[in-house]
Design an enzyme around this catalytic site. Structure first.
Site, PDB file in Angstrom:
ATOM      1  CB  SER A   1     -16.253  -8.778 -39.192  1.00 42.69           C
ATOM      2  OG  SER A   1     -17.587  -8.397 -38.925  1.00 42.69           O
TER       3      SER A   1
ATOM      4  CG  ASP B   1     -16.593  -0.800 -41.418  1.00 43.11           C
ATOM      5  OD1 ASP B   1     -17.440  -1.073 -40.527  1.00 43.11           O
ATOM      6  OD2 ASP B   1     -15.916  -1.689 -41.967  1.00 43.11           O
TER       7      ASP B   1
ATOM      8  CG  HIS C   1     -17.136  -3.968 -38.791  1.00 41.57           C
ATOM      9  ND1 HIS C   1     -16.985  -3.867 -40.158  1.00 41.57           N
ATOM     10  CD2 HIS C   1     -17.509  -5.247 -38.526  1.00 41.57           C
ATOM     11  CE1 HIS C   1     -17.235  -5.042 -40.706  1.00 41.57           C
ATOM     12  NE2 HIS C   1     -17.564  -5.893 -39.761  1.00 41.57           N
TER      13      HIS C   1
END
Length: 362
Positions: free
Chosen positions: A31, A319, A322
């Site tokens: 990610s 978040d 991340h």
């Protein structure tokens, strides 16, 4: 040793006066790099294709797990390249006839939630690193990519955070010791490098994991500290990073013609955390800007009950897992033009400007 140092200093000088030699980037990982592949995988449960993801730069969700651009996006811009399409988007465009050929500026294969181990988050239907490699291999074997261009391209890998986090998850009791687990992770990275070299990769950048034990999502783990980072997790990460750098050091002798660099992302992020206001101008290096609960780490950004901070660029974390776009920008600058504390033996600007000889093509 002295001759080697002089050689790399000369390369750094030449990079400042020569034009860039890279026209494409091939991206693999999780990610941190995913530009939207998971969005095009309708069976994948790891998603960021809803607001407020993407709100700062793109002003819409793109499937990136941050509020704007990722490290790869910034590095592409530094190179003067358009942003790489996710592989699954490009593949769909080819099938639909909206694209005649695969993009010439490279392709992003990264899938959020994946790890270097093929079993990591398999239940979420993420695209494993091994499958990402097979996707790239199929493009080479089917002559969809120019092999000479590929050999002048940059290859980026950042993966392993999900493996490390999952090791401490209460849902899957580990069968290996921490050291054995790290060795298995490094074995998979070694296999990856073996195969991309065989497929033509010559300019390879392996990026370290950041301090995974400091992500706000650690609040989800029973018994994990929330007043400080998870020391056991960070110890595993540092052991993996040490092995990764050793792998990078071995690449020139093991793979003739290849040049590799190690991006010391862990060190860079820890500098931000140690002196946030002076070093990076952050107000908060602990809590997620977007989320809910302890550390903002109990609820994914955009899910029911979430809250969002007024100035995302003041937070290290966007978040629960991340970094924010601003964090990514600062990391990117360190990787692009930083010194040996940030990336070694040379930075990405220098690596991009190296012209490989015909012997290195073979």
């Amino acid at each position: 040793m002295e001759k080697t140092l002089i050689f790399f200093l000369l390369l750094n000088f030449l990079s400042s006066v020569l034009g860039c030699k890279v026209s494409s980037i091939y991206v693999f990982g999780d990610s941190i790099f995913d530009a939207g592949n998971n969005h095009y995988n309708k069976y994948c449960a790891a998603q960021a294709d809803f607001p407020p993801y993407g709100s700062t730069f793109f002003h819409r969700p793109t499937g990136r797990f941050t509020n704007g651009r990722t490290v790869v996006d910034f590095l592409s811009q530094f190179l003067g390249l358009p942003l790489q399409k996710p592989f699954l988007e490009a593949q769909l465009d080819i099938i639909n006839g909206t694209l005649k050929n695969y993009p010439s500026n490279g392709i992003n294969f990264a899938s959020a939630g994946s790890g270097v181990l093929s079993t990591t988050n398999k239940d979420l239907n993420v695209t494993s690193l091994q499958t990402q490699l097979q996707q790239f291999k199929s493009l080479i074997e089917q002559n969809h990519l120019d092999k000479k261009v590929v050999k002048q391209s940059l290859f980026f890998l950042e993966s392993g955070s999900n493996d490390a986090f999952n090791y401490f998850s209460p849902f899957d009791a580990p069968t290996l010791s921490p050291d054995a687990y790290v060795q298995e992770m490094l074995k998979q990275v070694g296999n990856f490098v073996d195969q991309i070299y065989e497929l033509g990769a010559r300019k390879i950048a392996l990026f370290s994991l950041g301090p995974v034990g400091c992500v706000p999502a650690r609040a989800l783990l029973p018994g994990a500290p929330t007043d400080k980072c998870n020391g056991k997790m960070n110890k595993m990460v540092k052991n993996f990073n040490m092995g990764l750098e050793n792998l990078v050091k071995a690449i020139p002798s093991k793979y003739p013609g290849a040049i590799a660099v190690y991006g010391a992302v862990y060190k860079t992020v820890q500098l931000f955390r140690a002196n946030p206001s002076q070093y990076a101008g952050f107000n908060d290096v602990t809590n997620a800007c977007c989320g809910y609960g302890t550390l903002g780490g109990m609820v994914q950004c955009g899910k029911e009950g979430y809250t969002i901070c007024p100035k995302p660029d003041r937070n290290l974390f966007w978040d629960y897992f991340h970094p924010s776009e601003r964090t990514y920008k600062l990391i990117s600058k360190a990787l692009w033009s930083g010194g040996r504390t940030s990336i070694r033996p040379i930075n990405l600007k220098t690596l991009a400007n190296i012209t490989l000889s015909e012997q290195q093509y073979s």
